[in-house]
Design an enzyme around this catalytic site. Structure first.
Site, PDB file in Angstrom:
ATOM      1  N   LYS A   1      -7.762   2.956   2.229  1.00  0.00           N
ATOM      2  CA  LYS A   1      -7.898   1.273   2.373  1.00  0.00           C
ATOM      3  C   LYS A   1      -9.318   1.273   3.223  1.00  0.00           C
ATOM      4  O   LYS A   1      -9.719   0.171   3.274  1.00  0.00           O
ATOM      5  CB  LYS A   1      -6.958   1.665   3.977  1.00  0.00           C
ATOM      6  CG  LYS A   1      -5.546   2.353   4.198  1.00  0.00           C
ATOM      7  CD  LYS A   1      -4.327   1.041   3.576  1.00  0.00           C
ATOM      8  CE  LYS A   1      -4.977  -0.414   4.397  1.00  0.00           C
ATOM      9  NZ  LYS A   1      -3.973  -0.759   3.449  1.00  0.00           N
TER      10      LYS A   1
ATOM     11  N   ALA B   1       1.068  -1.117  -0.132  1.00  0.00           N
ATOM     12  CA  ALA B   1       0.185   0.100  -0.011  1.00  0.00           C
ATOM     13  C   ALA B   1       0.970   1.462   0.069  1.00  0.00           C
ATOM     14  O   ALA B   1       1.958   0.885   0.682  1.00  0.00           O
ATOM     15  CB  ALA B   1      -0.832   0.242   1.863  1.00  0.00           C
ATOM     16  N   GLU B   2       0.398   2.184  -0.274  1.00  0.00           N
ATOM     17  CA  GLU B   2       1.182   3.812  -0.085  1.00  0.00           C
ATOM     18  C   GLU B   2       0.408   4.058   1.346  1.00  0.00           C
ATOM     19  O   GLU B   2      -0.326   3.736   1.861  1.00  0.00           O
ATOM     20  CB  GLU B   2       0.552   4.984  -1.206  1.00  0.00           C
ATOM     21  CG  GLU B   2       1.061   4.545  -2.486  1.00  0.00           C
ATOM     22  CD  GLU B   2       3.009   4.991  -2.622  1.00  0.00           C
ATOM     23  OE1 GLU B   2       2.898   5.290  -2.083  1.00  0.00           O
ATOM     24  OE2 GLU B   2       3.152   4.508  -3.068  1.00  0.00           O
TER      25      GLU B   2
ATOM     26  N   TYR C   1      -5.694   8.627   2.129  1.00  0.00           N
ATOM     27  CA  TYR C   1      -5.167   7.966   2.209  1.00  0.00           C
ATOM     28  C   TYR C   1      -6.677   6.839   3.183  1.00  0.00           C
ATOM     29  O   TYR C   1      -6.167   5.624   2.704  1.00  0.00           O
ATOM     30  CB  TYR C   1      -3.668   7.698   3.372  1.00  0.00           C
ATOM     31  CG  TYR C   1      -3.461   6.117   4.755  1.00  0.00           C
ATOM     32  CD1 TYR C   1      -3.209   5.258   3.656  1.00  0.00           C
ATOM     33  CD2 TYR C   1      -3.545   6.266   5.678  1.00  0.00           C
ATOM     34  CE1 TYR C   1      -2.788   4.529   4.451  1.00  0.00           C
ATOM     35  CE2 TYR C   1      -3.632   5.392   6.294  1.00  0.00           C
ATOM     36  CZ  TYR C   1      -3.020   3.340   5.428  1.00  0.00           C
ATOM     37  OH  TYR C   1      -1.957   2.749   6.390  1.00  0.00           O
TER      38      TYR C   1
ATOM     39  N   THR D   1      -6.090  -0.396   8.375  1.00  0.00           N
ATOM     40  CA  THR D   1      -5.960  -0.018   9.434  1.00  0.00           C
ATOM     41  C   THR D   1      -6.881   0.058  10.540  1.00  0.00           C
ATOM     42  O   THR D   1      -7.639   0.497   9.717  1.00  0.00           O
ATOM     43  CB  THR D   1      -4.988   1.152   8.592  1.00  0.00           C
ATOM     44  OG1 THR D   1      -5.013   2.646   9.887  1.00  0.00           O
ATOM     45  CG2 THR D   1      -5.815   2.174   7.226  1.00  0.00           C
ATOM     46  N   ASP D   2      -6.383   1.030  11.880  1.00  0.00           N
ATOM     47  CA  ASP D   2      -8.055   1.572  12.641  1.00  0.00           C
ATOM     48  C   ASP D   2      -8.315   3.205  11.725  1.00  0.00           C
ATOM     49  O   ASP D   2      -9.869   3.257  12.339  1.00  0.00           O
ATOM     50  CB  ASP D   2      -8.072   2.218  14.213  1.00  0.00           C
ATOM     51  CG  ASP D   2      -6.323   2.859  14.343  1.00  0.00           C
ATOM     52  OD1 ASP D   2      -5.713   2.905  12.854  1.00  0.00           O
ATOM     53  OD2 ASP D   2      -6.145   2.546  15.620  1.00  0.00           O
ATOM     54  N   GLU D   3      -7.437   3.733  10.890  1.00  0.00           N
ATOM     55  CA  GLU D   3      -8.111   4.716  10.533  1.00  0.00           C
ATOM     56  C   GLU D   3      -9.374   5.239   9.307  1.00  0.00           C
ATOM     57  O   GLU D   3      -9.856   5.852   9.670  1.00  0.00           O
ATOM     58  CB  GLU D   3      -6.717   5.698   9.171  1.00  0.00           C
ATOM     59  CG  GLU D   3      -5.379   5.481  10.197  1.00  0.00           C
ATOM     60  CD  GLU D   3      -4.565   6.532  10.031  1.00  0.00           C
ATOM     61  OE1 GLU D   3      -4.649   7.620   9.218  1.00  0.00           O
ATOM     62  OE2 GLU D   3      -3.406   6.371  10.905  1.00  0.00           O
TER      63      GLU D   3
HETATM   64  P1  NAD Z   1       5.162   0.969   4.439  1.00  0.00           P
HETATM   65  O1  NAD Z   1       4.808   2.390   2.842  1.00  0.00           O
HETATM   66  O2  NAD Z   1       6.664   1.011   5.157  1.00  0.00           O
HETATM   67  O3  NAD Z   1       4.955  -0.321   2.532  1.00  0.00           O
HETATM   68  C1  NAD Z   1       4.408  -0.500   2.089  1.00  0.00           C
HETATM   69  C2  NAD Z   1       5.049  -1.564   1.138  1.00  0.00           C
HETATM   70  O4  NAD Z   1       4.266  -2.226  -0.417  1.00  0.00           O
HETATM   71  C3  NAD Z   1       6.428  -1.105   0.426  1.00  0.00           C
HETATM   72  O5  NAD Z   1       7.693  -2.083   0.890  1.00  0.00           O
HETATM   73  C4  NAD Z   1       6.051  -0.476  -0.988  1.00  0.00           C
HETATM   74  O6  NAD Z   1       7.294  -0.582  -1.238  1.00  0.00           O
HETATM   75  C5  NAD Z   1       5.177  -1.284  -1.390  1.00  0.00           C
HETATM   76  N1  NAD Z   1       4.259  -0.771  -2.769  1.00  0.00           N
HETATM   77  C6  NAD Z   1       3.214   0.315  -2.584  1.00  0.00           C
HETATM   78  N2  NAD Z   1       3.166   0.195  -3.494  1.00  0.00           N
HETATM   79  C7  NAD Z   1       2.829  -0.787  -3.997  1.00  0.00           C
HETATM   80  C8  NAD Z   1       2.277  -1.417  -5.053  1.00  0.00           C
HETATM   81  N3  NAD Z   1       1.635  -0.955  -6.284  1.00  0.00           N
HETATM   82  N4  NAD Z   1       3.052  -3.081  -6.029  1.00  0.00           N
HETATM   83  C9  NAD Z   1       3.532  -3.507  -4.940  1.00  0.00           C
HETATM   84  N5  NAD Z   1       4.097  -3.337  -3.356  1.00  0.00           N
HETATM   85  C10 NAD Z   1       3.896  -1.785  -3.247  1.00  0.00           C
HETATM   86  O7  NAD Z   1       4.047   0.642   4.377  1.00  0.00           O
HETATM   87  P2  NAD Z   1       4.062  -0.605   6.170  1.00  0.00           P
HETATM   88  O8  NAD Z   1       3.687   0.764   7.139  1.00  0.00           O
HETATM   89  O9  NAD Z   1       4.688  -1.542   6.191  1.00  0.00           O
HETATM   90  O10 NAD Z   1       2.431  -0.521   6.327  1.00  0.00           O
HETATM   91  C11 NAD Z   1       1.681  -1.766   5.465  1.00  0.00           C
HETATM   92  C12 NAD Z   1       0.448  -1.664   5.059  1.00  0.00           C
HETATM   93  O11 NAD Z   1       0.095  -2.272   7.036  1.00  0.00           O
HETATM   94  C13 NAD Z   1      -0.481  -0.847   4.317  1.00  0.00           C
HETATM   95  O12 NAD Z   1      -1.455  -1.799   3.637  1.00  0.00           O
HETATM   96  C14 NAD Z   1      -1.027   0.371   5.868  1.00  0.00           C
HETATM   97  O13 NAD Z   1      -1.881   0.298   5.194  1.00  0.00           O
HETATM   98  C15 NAD Z   1      -0.937  -1.408   6.625  1.00  0.00           C
HETATM   99  N6  NAD Z   1      -0.910  -0.495   8.805  1.00  0.00           N
HETATM  100  C16 NAD Z   1      -0.878   0.186   8.946  1.00  0.00           C
HETATM  101  C17 NAD Z   1       0.114   1.230   9.882  1.00  0.00           C
HETATM  102  C18 NAD Z   1       1.313   1.469  10.470  1.00  0.00           C
HETATM  103  O14 NAD Z   1       0.820   1.900  11.357  1.00  0.00           O
HETATM  104  N7  NAD Z   1       2.698   1.561   9.264  1.00  0.00           N
HETATM  105  C19 NAD Z   1      -0.654   0.875  10.884  1.00  0.00           C
HETATM  106  C20 NAD Z   1      -2.225  -0.179  10.488  1.00  0.00           C
HETATM  107  C21 NAD Z   1      -2.261  -0.792   9.006  1.00  0.00           C
HETATM  108  P1  TYD Z   2       2.259   9.716  11.164  1.00  0.00           P
HETATM  109  O1  TYD Z   2       3.340   8.486  12.222  1.00  0.00           O
HETATM  110  O2  TYD Z   2       1.729  10.117  10.362  1.00  0.00           O
HETATM  111  O3  TYD Z   2       1.074   8.012  11.876  1.00  0.00           O
HETATM  112  P2  TYD Z   2      -0.528   7.912  11.367  1.00  0.00           P
HETATM  113  O4  TYD Z   2      -1.456   9.944  11.038  1.00  0.00           O
HETATM  114  O5  TYD Z   2      -1.141   7.478  10.765  1.00  0.00           O
HETATM  115  O6  TYD Z   2      -1.244   8.580  12.817  1.00  0.00           O
HETATM  116  O7  TYD Z   2       1.385  10.503  12.585  1.00  0.00           O
HETATM  117  C1  TYD Z   2       1.443   9.922  14.054  1.00  0.00           C
HETATM  118  C2  TYD Z   2       1.063  10.914  14.664  1.00  0.00           C
HETATM  119  O8  TYD Z   2       1.939  11.913  15.807  1.00  0.00           O
HETATM  120  C3  TYD Z   2      -0.782  12.008  13.975  1.00  0.00           C
HETATM  121  O9  TYD Z   2      -1.203  12.872  14.679  1.00  0.00           O
HETATM  122  C4  TYD Z   2       0.869  13.066  13.059  1.00  0.00           C
HETATM  123  C5  TYD Z   2       1.308  13.848  14.228  1.00  0.00           C
HETATM  124  N1  TYD Z   2       2.903  13.898  13.269  1.00  0.00           N
HETATM  125  C6  TYD Z   2       3.669  14.931  13.920  1.00  0.00           C
HETATM  126  O10 TYD Z   2       2.971  15.570  15.190  1.00  0.00           O
HETATM  127  N2  TYD Z   2       5.313  15.368  13.724  1.00  0.00           N
HETATM  128  C7  TYD Z   2       5.042  15.041  11.996  1.00  0.00           C
HETATM  129  O11 TYD Z   2       6.475  15.050  12.445  1.00  0.00           O
HETATM  130  C8  TYD Z   2       4.571  13.274  11.932  1.00  0.00           C
HETATM  131  C9  TYD Z   2       4.861  13.086  10.850  1.00  0.00           C
HETATM  132  C10 TYD Z   2       3.495  13.179  12.262  1.00  0.00           C
END
Ligand code: NAD
Ligand code: TYD
Length: 355
Positions: A164, A84-85, A160, A135-137
């Site tokens: 999702k 995902a993005e 985003y 995600t919970d978002e």
């Molecule tokens: P990330 O951005 O670190 O990794 C995303 C990966 O997907 C990357 O390796 C990227 O190269 C790949 N990717 C992007 N577009 C692609 C495409 N078109 N085809 C194939 N690969 C592609 O993200 P993350 O933080 O590891 O999150 C992974 C998943 O978990 C996502 O679906 C996100 O929505 C979900 N998620 C993330 C969080 C968080 O806090 N990071 C929380 C809940 C859910």
């Molecule tokens: P983030 O890590 O981008 O995760 P998400 O938006 O998915 O929750 O941001 C976490 C929280 O921190 C969010 O409330 C936005 C805030 N934030 C800052 O205050 N400064 C920053 O530089 C970033 C990246 C996020």
């Protein structure tokens, strides 16, 4: 039975944690399907370079022809879909990549999966799982009280989270319409090793060490519910292996913190573990900046379903997980410097062959 599993997005932050866990804890072969956007970093899987059960394929999930070929070649027993993005701020500046990968990509992957799955022999067809990592978002913002339940109505705020939410709806539609055995997990904010420095925690650690401002959006009173990434990976393994098809599971760490509390805790850890040379605290670098448009006030997960039904609880609390995270960033200059300089792109070309 064939023990091959597809992981999409396995070069990302959470995907790479899941790949490391599943290689260590199962005998499955993992086909890691990742386009390697800026967020994909195979250096996070450097320890698996010579591991024959980790097969990497640089593939875009929007590429149906390539996906069909992968299904025919590897005949997986299931898919865990993380590609995902993933960054809210990027989605505000450029939403269309999010629509493309998160919605069109998920629909393309669902169709490729369905076409492979519908012709499987009965036993494999029943055992197959398509697990969407979400995600919970998608639930939108909470006020001062309450928790997100699996039944909370969707109300996404950012491009985003809207993308999702759309992909969750598509996954459920493929279950209801075509009987595809799906699982959905909606998790709170993750943190831990190998997170790309655009999300709050790695931004603060790296900016602090570089002597740069620590940007706090708005008043810093927004609340997130933090989960250590390896706890999330264990939950994903459990849901994939034992979850009920058609069900959704919320995953969260019961670690609600304001952003200010997170930044303060990071500064205090760094003061202890890598004090500034001028003797001042990293707290001096805190800087309030303009708020994020559409900034959700509070997220908090009720994770009692996954605890009750599957026995999952997180191993780390915020204190232990944050210390581990800071220690990891302090010990891994190589990974960090390659990310900051962009050298990780060349590292991947030099060190990782596509199999
Ligand atoms: P990330 O951005 O670190 O990794 C995303 C990966 O997907 C990357 O390796 C990227 O190269 C790949 N990717 C992007 N577009 C692609 C495409 N078109 N085809 C194939 N690969 C592609 O993200 P993350 O933080 O590891 O999150 C992974 C998943 O978990 C996502 O679906 C996100 O929505 C979900 N998620 C993330 C969080 C968080 O806090 N990071 C929380 C809940 C859910
Ligand atoms: P983030 O890590 O981008 O995760 P998400 O938006 O998915 O929750 O941001 C976490 C929280 O921190 C969010 O409330 C936005 C805030 N934030 C800052 O205050 N400064 C920053 O530089 C970033 C990246 C996020």
């Amino acid at each position: 039975m064939n023990k091959t599993l597809f992981i999409t997005g396995g070069a990302g932050f959470i995907g790479s944690a899941l790949v490391r866990l599943l290689i260590a804890e199962t005998d499955w072969t993992l086909v890691n399907i990742d386009k390697l956007t800026y967020a994909g970093n195979l250096e996070s899987l450097a320890m698996l370079q010579d591991q024959p059960r980790h097969v990497f394929s640089r593939t875009d999930i929007c590429d149906r022809v390539a996906l069909d070929q992968l299904f025919q070649t590897h005949q997986p027993l299931g898919v865990i879909h993380l590609a995902a993005e993933s960054h809210v701020d990027r989605s505000i500046h450029g939403p269309l990549d999010f629509i493309q990968t998160n919605i069109v990509g998920t629909a393309t992957l669902l169709e490729a999966t369905r076409s492979y799955w519908q012709d499987l022999p009965a036993a494999e067809k029943t055992a197959f799982r398509f697990h969407h990592v979400s995600t919970d978002e998608v639930y939108g913002s909470l006020g001062a009280d309450g928790l997100f339940l699996e039944t909370t109505p969707y109300d996404p705020s950012s491009p985003y989270s809207a993308s999702k939410a759309s992909s969750d709806h598509l996954v459920r539609a493929w279950a209801r319409t075509y009987d595809l055995p799906v699982l959905i997990t909606n998790c709170s904010n993750n943190y831990g090793p190998y997170q790309f420095p655009e999300k709050l925690i790695p931004v603060v650690i790296l900016n602090a060490l570089a002597g740069k401002p620590l940007p706090i959006y708005g008043r810093g009173d927004n609340v997130r519910d933090w989960l250590y990434v390896e706890d999330h990976a264990r939950a994903l393994h459990l849901v994939f292996a034992s979850g009920q098809p058609g069900q959704t599971y919320n995953i969260g760490g019961h670690n609600e913190k304001t952003n200010l509390a997170v930044v303060d805790a990071l500064c205090q850890l760094l003061d202890e573990l890598r004090p500034r040379s001028d003797g001042l605290s990293y707290l001096e670098q805190k800087t309030f900046v303009s708020d994020r448009p559409g900034h959700d006030q509070r997220y908090a997960i009720d994770a009692s379903k996954i605890q009750r039904e599957l026995g999952w609880t997180p191993a780390e609390d915020f204190t232990s997980g944050l210390r581990k995270t800071v220690l990891w960033y302090l010990a891994n200059d190589g990974w960090i410097n390659n990310v900051i300089s962009g050298e990780y792109r060349q590292w991947m070309d030099r060190n990782y062959r596509q199999r």
